[in-house]
Design an enzyme around this catalytic site. Structure first.
Site, PDB file in Angstrom:
ATOM      1  N   SER A 146       0.826  -1.123  -0.017  1.00 33.72           N
ATOM      2  CA  SER A 146      -0.070  -0.009  -0.168  1.00 33.72           C
ATOM      3  C   SER A 146       0.874   1.189   0.022  1.00 33.72           C
ATOM      4  O   SER A 146       2.067   1.034   0.323  1.00 33.72           O
ATOM      5  CB  SER A 146      -0.879  -0.112   1.359  1.00 33.72           C
ATOM      6  OG  SER A 146      -1.492   1.167   1.571  1.00 33.72           O
ATOM      7  N   TYR A 159      -1.884  -1.616  10.403  1.00 27.44           N
ATOM      8  CA  TYR A 159      -1.887  -1.576   8.723  1.00 27.44           C
ATOM      9  C   TYR A 159      -0.622  -1.282   8.216  1.00 27.44           C
ATOM     10  O   TYR A 159       0.052  -1.901   7.341  1.00 27.44           O
ATOM     11  CB  TYR A 159      -2.913  -0.797   8.298  1.00 27.44           C
ATOM     12  CG  TYR A 159      -3.174  -0.952   6.925  1.00 27.44           C
ATOM     13  CD1 TYR A 159      -4.383  -1.990   6.431  1.00 27.44           C
ATOM     14  CD2 TYR A 159      -2.853  -0.067   6.054  1.00 27.44           C
ATOM     15  CE1 TYR A 159      -4.437  -2.218   5.117  1.00 27.44           C
ATOM     16  CE2 TYR A 159      -2.972  -0.270   4.587  1.00 27.44           C
ATOM     17  CZ  TYR A 159      -3.989  -1.334   4.232  1.00 27.44           C
ATOM     18  OH  TYR A 159      -4.346  -1.623   2.895  1.00 27.44           O
TER      19      TYR A 159
HETATM   20  N1  LIG Z   1      -8.643   0.131  -1.470  1.00 29.66           N
HETATM   21  C1  LIG Z   1      -7.598   0.687  -1.131  1.00 29.66           C
HETATM   22  O1  LIG Z   1      -7.635   2.163  -1.168  1.00 29.66           O
HETATM   23  C2  LIG Z   1      -6.200   0.154  -0.949  1.00 29.66           C
HETATM   24  C3  LIG Z   1      -5.077   0.922  -0.831  1.00 29.66           C
HETATM   25  C4  LIG Z   1      -4.082   0.318  -0.524  1.00 29.66           C
HETATM   26  C5  LIG Z   1      -3.897  -1.003  -0.665  1.00 29.66           C
HETATM   27  N2  LIG Z   1      -5.031  -1.713  -0.744  1.00 29.66           N
HETATM   28  C6  LIG Z   1      -4.825  -3.391  -0.638  1.00 29.66           C
HETATM   29  O2  LIG Z   1      -5.401  -3.917  -1.740  1.00 29.66           O
HETATM   30  C7  LIG Z   1      -5.515  -5.138  -1.560  1.00 29.66           C
HETATM   31  C8  LIG Z   1      -7.196  -5.380  -1.601  1.00 29.66           C
HETATM   32  O3  LIG Z   1      -8.016  -4.491  -1.046  1.00 29.66           O
HETATM   33  P1  LIG Z   1      -9.447  -4.055  -1.788  1.00 29.66           P
HETATM   34  O4  LIG Z   1      -9.528  -2.657  -1.660  1.00 29.66           O
HETATM   35  O5  LIG Z   1      -9.694  -4.546  -3.139  1.00 29.66           O
HETATM   36  O6  LIG Z   1     -10.416  -4.611  -0.549  1.00 29.66           O
HETATM   37  P2  LIG Z   1     -11.708  -5.403  -0.605  1.00 29.66           P
HETATM   38  O7  LIG Z   1     -12.285  -5.364   0.615  1.00 29.66           O
HETATM   39  O8  LIG Z   1     -12.679  -4.831  -1.667  1.00 29.66           O
HETATM   40  O9  LIG Z   1     -11.200  -6.921  -1.075  1.00 29.66           O
HETATM   41  C9  LIG Z   1     -10.435  -7.551  -0.158  1.00 29.66           C
HETATM   42  C10 LIG Z   1     -10.996  -9.237  -0.339  1.00 29.66           C
HETATM   43  O10 LIG Z   1     -10.162  -9.931   0.418  1.00 29.66           O
HETATM   44  C11 LIG Z   1     -10.845 -10.914   1.178  1.00 29.66           C
HETATM   45  N3  LIG Z   1     -10.355 -11.313   2.409  1.00 29.66           N
HETATM   46  C12 LIG Z   1     -10.429 -10.647   3.628  1.00 29.66           C
HETATM   47  N4  LIG Z   1      -9.945 -11.462   4.611  1.00 29.66           N
HETATM   48  C13 LIG Z   1      -9.601 -12.590   3.862  1.00 29.66           C
HETATM   49  C14 LIG Z   1      -8.810 -13.830   4.380  1.00 29.66           C
HETATM   50  N5  LIG Z   1      -8.598 -13.832   5.610  1.00 29.66           N
HETATM   51  N6  LIG Z   1      -8.769 -14.783   3.439  1.00 29.66           N
HETATM   52  C15 LIG Z   1      -9.146 -14.799   2.296  1.00 29.66           C
HETATM   53  N7  LIG Z   1      -9.531 -13.509   1.844  1.00 29.66           N
HETATM   54  C16 LIG Z   1     -10.075 -12.563   2.792  1.00 29.66           C
HETATM   55  C17 LIG Z   1     -12.322 -10.117   1.044  1.00 29.66           C
HETATM   56  O11 LIG Z   1     -13.335 -11.228   1.572  1.00 29.66           O
HETATM   57  C18 LIG Z   1     -12.352  -9.544  -0.066  1.00 29.66           C
HETATM   58  O12 LIG Z   1     -12.998 -10.133  -1.073  1.00 29.66           O
HETATM   59  C19 LIG Z   1      -5.519  -5.359   0.064  1.00 29.66           C
HETATM   60  O13 LIG Z   1      -4.382  -6.011   0.467  1.00 29.66           O
HETATM   61  C20 LIG Z   1      -5.578  -3.990   0.584  1.00 29.66           C
HETATM   62  O14 LIG Z   1      -4.866  -3.576   1.894  1.00 29.66           O
HETATM   63  C21 LIG Z   1      -6.148  -1.212  -0.843  1.00 29.66           C
END
Ligand SMILES: NC(=O)c1ccc[n+]([C@@H]2O[C@H](COP(=O)([O-])OP(=O)(O)OC[C@H]3O[C@@H](n4cnc5c(N)ncnc54)[C@H](O)[C@@H]3O)[C@@H](O)[C@H]2O)c1
Length: 333
Positions: A146, A159
Site C-alpha cells: 500500500s 496496517y
Molecule cells: N482500496 C484501497 O484504497 C487500497 C489501498 C492500498 C492497498 N490496498 C490493498 O489492496 C488489497 C485489496 O483490497 P481491496 O481494496 O480490493 O479490498 P476489498 O475489501 O474490496 O477486497 C478484499 C478481499 O479480501 C478478502 N479477504 C479478507 N480477509 C480474507 C482472508 N482472511 N482470507 C481470504 N480472503 C480474505 C475479502 O473477502 C475481500 O473479497 C488489500 O491488501 C488492501 O490492503 C487497498
C-alpha cells in the site's frame, strides 16, 4: 523491457471476491490466463467466477479459504496444482483488511487478525507457491502492500506494520531470486486510494477516530482510482517485470513526497491526515481515557519545591488514565 503473455498460464489471486482482486481475476481471464480465484467469502468468490463465465468453462475456478491459516494455504496450493494439472506461474497475494485503532487502544485480537491476513497471509502465499513458480520456469510473485507501506498515518499502526513488512519481505525475496538465478520475478504493489469495499469491511476500534459511516463516506470521497483501472496498472507492471508498482496518481505523489522529504513527511501526513482521522470524532472526550502525561525528562534537573505540583498532577493523571483504561469496555469497535 520484456512483455509477457498470460495465455495458458495459471494465476492464483487471493481476495478475488471483491475490489482489486476481482478486477485482477477478470482481467487475467480475458487475456486467456487460467485463474484460481481465492477468497474467504464463498458468495463473493462465486460472484467472480460467474462474472468471468462467458464460455470460459473451467478456466476460472473458485477456492474458499482463509489466507491467515497456513496449513489451509499450503493444502490449497497442492489442490490448485492438481485441479489445473500444471504448476502456478503467478501468485497475487492481494487479500487484505483494514483496522483503525490507536496504539494506545488497540486490542491484541484486532492487531493479530490484521497481521494474520495482511502480513502472514502474504508470506504463506509466497512460500506455499514458490516451489510451483520455480518449477513453471516462468514464475512471478506479486505482493500487495500500500502507500501505507511507504508512509505512516494516525490510527493505522497495525496496517502500516503489515504493509511495511510486506514491502521489506518482498524486496528481499526479489534480491534472493536474482542472486540464486531462479526464474521468478517479484513485484511489490503500492496502491493509493482505490474505490473498493475495504473501508466498509474495516474494523474501527477507536474512540477517537471517525465512526464507520463517516469513514466510508470519507473513503469514497478521497479514492481516485477504480478497481478496474488498478488491475490494468498492476497487470501492465507485471508484464514489464517492475519491482515496484505504484497504483493511482496519489501513490505517485506520496512516493515523491516520501523520497524528497525523508522522515519530515510525518509533518505533512499529520497536517493532512489528523483532521480527517480525528476531526469527525463525536465522542473522543467522553469515551477515551485521559492522555498519559510524558515522563519527566531526565535533563529537567533537580526537583524544586514548585516542581512537586506538576509531578503530583502528572501522577494523578496517570492514575486516572489507568483507571479509565481498566473501565474501558472490552471492545470499542
Ligand atoms: N482500496 C484501497 O484504497 C487500497 C489501498 C492500498 C492497498 N490496498 C490493498 O489492496 C488489497 C485489496 O483490497 P481491496 O481494496 O480490493 O479490498 P476489498 O475489501 O474490496 O477486497 C478484499 C478481499 O479480501 C478478502 N479477504 C479478507 N480477509 C480474507 C482472508 N482472511 N482470507 C481470504 N480472503 C480474505 C475479502 O473477502 C475481500 O473479497 C488489500 O491488501 C488492501 O490492503 C487497498
Amino acid at each position: 523491457m520484456k512483455l509477457k503473455s498470460f495465455q495458458g498460464k495459471l494465476a492464483v489471486v487471493t481476495g478475488a471476491g471483491s475490489g482489486i482482486g476481482r478486477a485482477l481475476a477478470l482481467n487475467l481471464a480475458r487475456r486467456g490466463c487460467k485463474v484460481a480465484a481465492c477468497d474467504i467469502e464463498p458468495e463473493a468468490v462465486e460472484g467472480t467466477v460467474a462474472l468471468a463465465g462467458g464460455g470460459r468453462g473451467d478456466q476460472v475456478r473458485g477456492y474458499v479459504f482463509d489466507v491467515s491459516d497456513r496449513e489451509a494455504f499450503f493444502r490449497h496450493a497442492e489442490m490448485i496444482k492438481s485441479d489445473f494439472g500444471q504448476p502456478a506461474n503467478l501468485i497475487i497475494n492481494n487479500a487484505g483488511v483494514g483496522l483503525g485503532a490507536s496504539v494506545r487502544e488497540m486490542r491484541w485480537e484486532d492487531f493479530e487478525w490484521l497481521m494474520g491476513v495482511n502480513f502472514w497471509g502474504v508470506c504463506y502465499g509466497t512460500q506455499a507457491f514458490l516451489p510451483q513458480l520455480i518449477e513453471s520456469g516462468d514464475g512471478h510473485v506479486v505482493n500487495v502492500s500500500s502507500i501505507y507501506g511507504m508512509i505512516s498515518g494516525p490510527l493505522t499502526s497495525a496496517y502500516n506494520a503489515a504493509k511495511f513488512g510486506v514491502r521489506g519481505y518482498t524486496e528481499s525475496l526479489r534480491i534472493e531470486m536474482r542472486a540464486e538465478g531462479l526464474p521468478v520475478e517479484v513485484s511489490c504493489v503500492h496502491p493509493g486510494g482505490i474505490r473498493t469495499n475495504i473501508a466498509k469491511s474495516s474494523r474501527l476500534a477507536t474512540s477517537r477516530g471517525p465512526d464507520q459511516a463517516d469513514f466510508s463516506k470519507w473513503f469514497e470521497r478521497i479514492t481516485l482510482t477504480t478497481p478496474g483501472k488498478a488491475a490494468a496498472i498492476i497487470i501492465a507492471g507485471i508484464r514489464r517485470k517492475r519491482p515496484r508498482i505504484l497504483v493511482g496518481p496519489d501513490a505517485h505523489v506520496i512516493d515523491l513526497m516520501q523520497r524528497t522529504l525523508g522522515i519530515r513527511y510525518q509533518w505533512v501526513a499529520g497536517v493532512l491526515l489528523n483532521p480527517l482521522m480525528y476531526g469527525k470524532s463525536k465522542n473522543a472526550a467522553a469515551a477515551s481515557p485521559p492522555s498519559v502525561p510524558a515522563a519527566p525528562s531526565p535533563a529537567a534537573g533537580k526537583p524544586t519545591a514548585n516542581s512537586k505540583a506538576p509531578r503530583k498532577r502528572a501522577a494523578k493523571a496517570a492514575k486516572r488514565a489507568a483507571d479509565g483504561a481498566r473501565a474501558e469496555p472490552e471492545g470499542v469497535a
